[in-house]
Design a protein around this motif. Sequence first.
Motif, PDB file in Angstrom:
ATOM      1  N   SER A 185       0.826  -1.213   0.000  1.00 13.28           N
ATOM      2  CA  SER A 185       0.000   0.000   0.000  1.00 13.28           C
ATOM      3  C   SER A 185       0.859   1.260   0.000  1.00 13.28           C
ATOM      4  CB  SER A 185      -0.960   0.000   1.194  1.00 13.28           C
ATOM      5  OG  SER A 185      -0.256  -0.045   2.423  1.00 13.28           O
ATOM      6  N   GLU A 188       2.285   1.426  -3.630  1.00 17.41           N
ATOM      7  CA  GLU A 188       1.204   1.725  -4.572  1.00 17.41           C
ATOM      8  C   GLU A 188       0.862   3.212  -4.582  1.00 17.41           C
ATOM      9  OE1 GLU A 188      -2.656  -0.844  -5.895  1.00 17.41           O
ATOM     10  OE2 GLU A 188      -2.446  -0.399  -3.760  1.00 17.41           O
ATOM     11  N   LYS A 193       2.384  -0.306  -9.997  1.00 18.86           N
ATOM     12  CA  LYS A 193       1.452  -1.426 -10.109  1.00 18.86           C
ATOM     13  C   LYS A 193       1.948  -2.584  -9.249  1.00 18.86           C
ATOM     14  CE  LYS A 193      -0.750  -4.597 -13.379  1.00 18.86           C
ATOM     15  NZ  LYS A 193      -0.843  -5.041 -14.796  1.00 18.86           N
ATOM     16  N   ILE A 194       1.039  -3.144  -8.459  1.00 21.38           N
ATOM     17  CA  ILE A 194       1.393  -4.239  -7.554  1.00 21.38           C
ATOM     18  C   ILE A 194       1.182  -5.588  -8.249  1.00 21.38           C
ATOM     19  CG2 ILE A 194       0.816  -5.377  -5.387  1.00 21.38           C
ATOM     20  CD1 ILE A 194       2.342  -2.699  -5.128  1.00 21.38           C
TER      21      ILE A 194
END
Length: 226
Positions: A185, A188, A193-194
């Motif tokens: 988090s 991000e 982009k995770i």
Amino acid sequence: MEKYAVVVAGGSGLRMGTSLPKQFLLLRDKPVLWYTLNAFLDAYPDLQIVLVLHEQHIERGQSILRSTYDPDRIWMTTGGETRFHSVRNGLAHIRRHSIVFVHDGVRCLLTPELIRRCYEGAVDKGNAIPATSAVDSIRLETLNGSVPVDRDKVKLIQTPQTFYSEIIKSAFEQDFHESFTDEASVVEKLGVKINLIEGESTNIKITRPLDLLIAEKVLEEREMGL
């Protein structure tokens, strides 16, 4: 490529109902944290660990460190006010281009295979976040009551969350925000982009007394080759 694991183990034993933090509780005669550290040491012979502990537990941590397979690859630092600040303190010790794993010290059942999978995913896509699928039915509470959620679209996030060092170190230069529940988090928030990869169902977080019983059973089965 160089590899570092920031192992965060500054939690308390409140939910466990013990005065001793859960990372120090015994599991088959070894502290929970001992298993976590050795999993990383086993994964790669060149991986180094930054262990983040509350300052009052540094001496206890040194004792565990000395009992691992390769204590020379582990050093310690103190934690901060929140997990975010503890991770930031650990990252401050990493100054070279590398792959960085950030892991909950009480997720002691992770395997070297998962660590390697995270490494390969991060090298390929910049980050790798292990996750498992939800198996229970899920509902979301709203102002008008609860509504069902497609569980196939829900993922349960684990650690080690793994990144190129430049990505995660830059992310932790941000000010703390309440929305930062994990490293993904934080990263991000920078617009990165995770990338999710397959986690392990046994990679549980030791939180309650029941979790210790589950962990004992998992270790027993692994010892038997099951």
